[in-house]
Write a protein that holds these residues in place. Structure first.
Motif, PDB file in Angstrom:
ATOM      1  N   SER A  42     -66.425 168.436  80.184  1.00 22.62           N
ATOM      2  CA  SER A  42     -66.836 167.170  79.571  1.00 22.62           C
ATOM      3  C   SER A  42     -66.212 167.007  78.196  1.00 22.62           C
ATOM      4  O   SER A  42     -65.757 165.911  77.820  1.00 22.62           O
TER       5      SER A  42
ATOM      6  N   ARG B 217     -62.479 166.174  78.615  1.00 26.17           N
ATOM      7  CA  ARG B 217     -62.324 164.778  79.008  1.00 26.17           C
ATOM      8  C   ARG B 217     -62.584 163.850  77.822  1.00 26.17           C
ATOM      9  O   ARG B 217     -61.873 162.869  77.612  1.00 26.17           O
TER      10      ARG B 217
ATOM     11  N   TYR C  82     -66.092 160.069  80.365  1.00 25.77           N
ATOM     12  CA  TYR C  82     -66.883 161.293  80.328  1.00 25.77           C
ATOM     13  C   TYR C  82     -68.360 160.937  80.214  1.00 25.77           C
ATOM     14  O   TYR C  82     -68.725 159.799  79.906  1.00 25.77           O
TER      15      TYR C  82
ATOM     16  N   SER D 182     -65.946 156.665  76.519  1.00 29.74           N
ATOM     17  CA  SER D 182     -64.635 157.266  76.295  1.00 29.74           C
ATOM     18  C   SER D 182     -64.392 157.276  74.793  1.00 29.74           C
ATOM     19  O   SER D 182     -65.198 156.752  74.012  1.00 29.74           O
TER      20      SER D 182
END
Length: 247
Positions: free
Chosen positions: A38, A41, A48, A172
């Motif tokens: 996570s 990302r 995420y 994001s």
């Protein structure tokens, strides 16, 4: 998970991890959760879930550090240098990299702390906010006025993509780099990169990258800064006003 085929997501989100950003963080920032999918990302600009347990605990822990930063009192130290050094060492407990000469007024606000790199001689006045969901890299000799915000998070434009259950959150982030020798004046908000030797005027909103040597006011570059005085001329002027010690 909700479909990610929307226009806004397709425009802003990356489909693959940014190994360059991940490598920089793992080699230069203390405390990052190496190997956590996570987190990788998140810093890469991919979709995420901030509800990931590792990320959630990190955000809660950094809030305690920020609150405890208020407890420093100059009366507990002998000289200002000792006081500044103690505060700087405390910042190194939760900020990914803190360069020598850094001093930050209280209060300060971070999302994670470990995703932020501060160069040498960094100074921030009251109420600096750094939402470092992705990597924030700040160069040397950067000054921040009061109420400066440096913001990496991005959210979907479509309401139904924002209004999700806790286990299905969509977010994001975009990394931000600020170059050397910059002055970010009071109240400005930064959501894009800034080059070296720039001045960002008070209450400006930087949503697009700013090139080196720029004077940025409001929402645009208004002038390219050039060196018009030699060091000797500047020192002479300072001596005239009693601010320069020739010794």
């Amino acid at each position: 998970m909700t479909s990610t085929d929307s226009t806004s997501l397709a425009k802003f989100l990356k489909k693959e991890k940014d190994q360059k950003v991940i490598s920089f963080a793992e080699h230069n920032l203390k405390g990052v959760p190496i190997g956590n999918d996570s987190w990788q990302r998140m810093v890469s600009g991919m979709l995420y879930n901030p509800g990931d347990e590792t990320l959630k605990l990190a955000r809660l822990k950094v809030r305690d550090y920020q609150l405890d930063y208020e407890k420093f009192r100059f009366r507990d130290y002998t000289v200002p240098k000792e006081y500044s050094a103690a505060k700087r060492e405390y910042l190194r407990k939760f900020i990914g990299h803190v360069g020598d000469g850094t001093f930050m007024e209280h209060p300060i606000y971070f999302d994670y702390g470990f995703n932020t790199y501060l160069g040498e001689n960094f100074y921030s006045n009251y109420n600096l906010t750094i939402l470092d969901c992705s990597i924030v890299k700040i160069g040397d000799n950067v000054i921040c006025g009061t109420n400066v915000s440096i913001l990496t998070p991005l959210h979907p434009i479509e309401p139904y993509l924002r209004l999700t259950e806790d286990e299905d959150i969509l977010e994001s982030a975009k990394p931000i780099t600020i170059g050397n020798n910059c002055w970010l004046c009071s109240g400005c908000s930064i959501t894009a990169n800034i080059g070296n030797n720039c001045v960002i005027g008070a209450n400006s909103v930087v949503s697009k990258d700013v090139p080196d040597n720029s004077l940025f006011l409001g929402n645009k570059v208004v002038r390219t800064l050039k060196e018009t005085d030699t060091k000797e001329n500047i020192e002479r002027l300072l001596r005239e006003y009693g601010y320069y010690d020739s010794k």
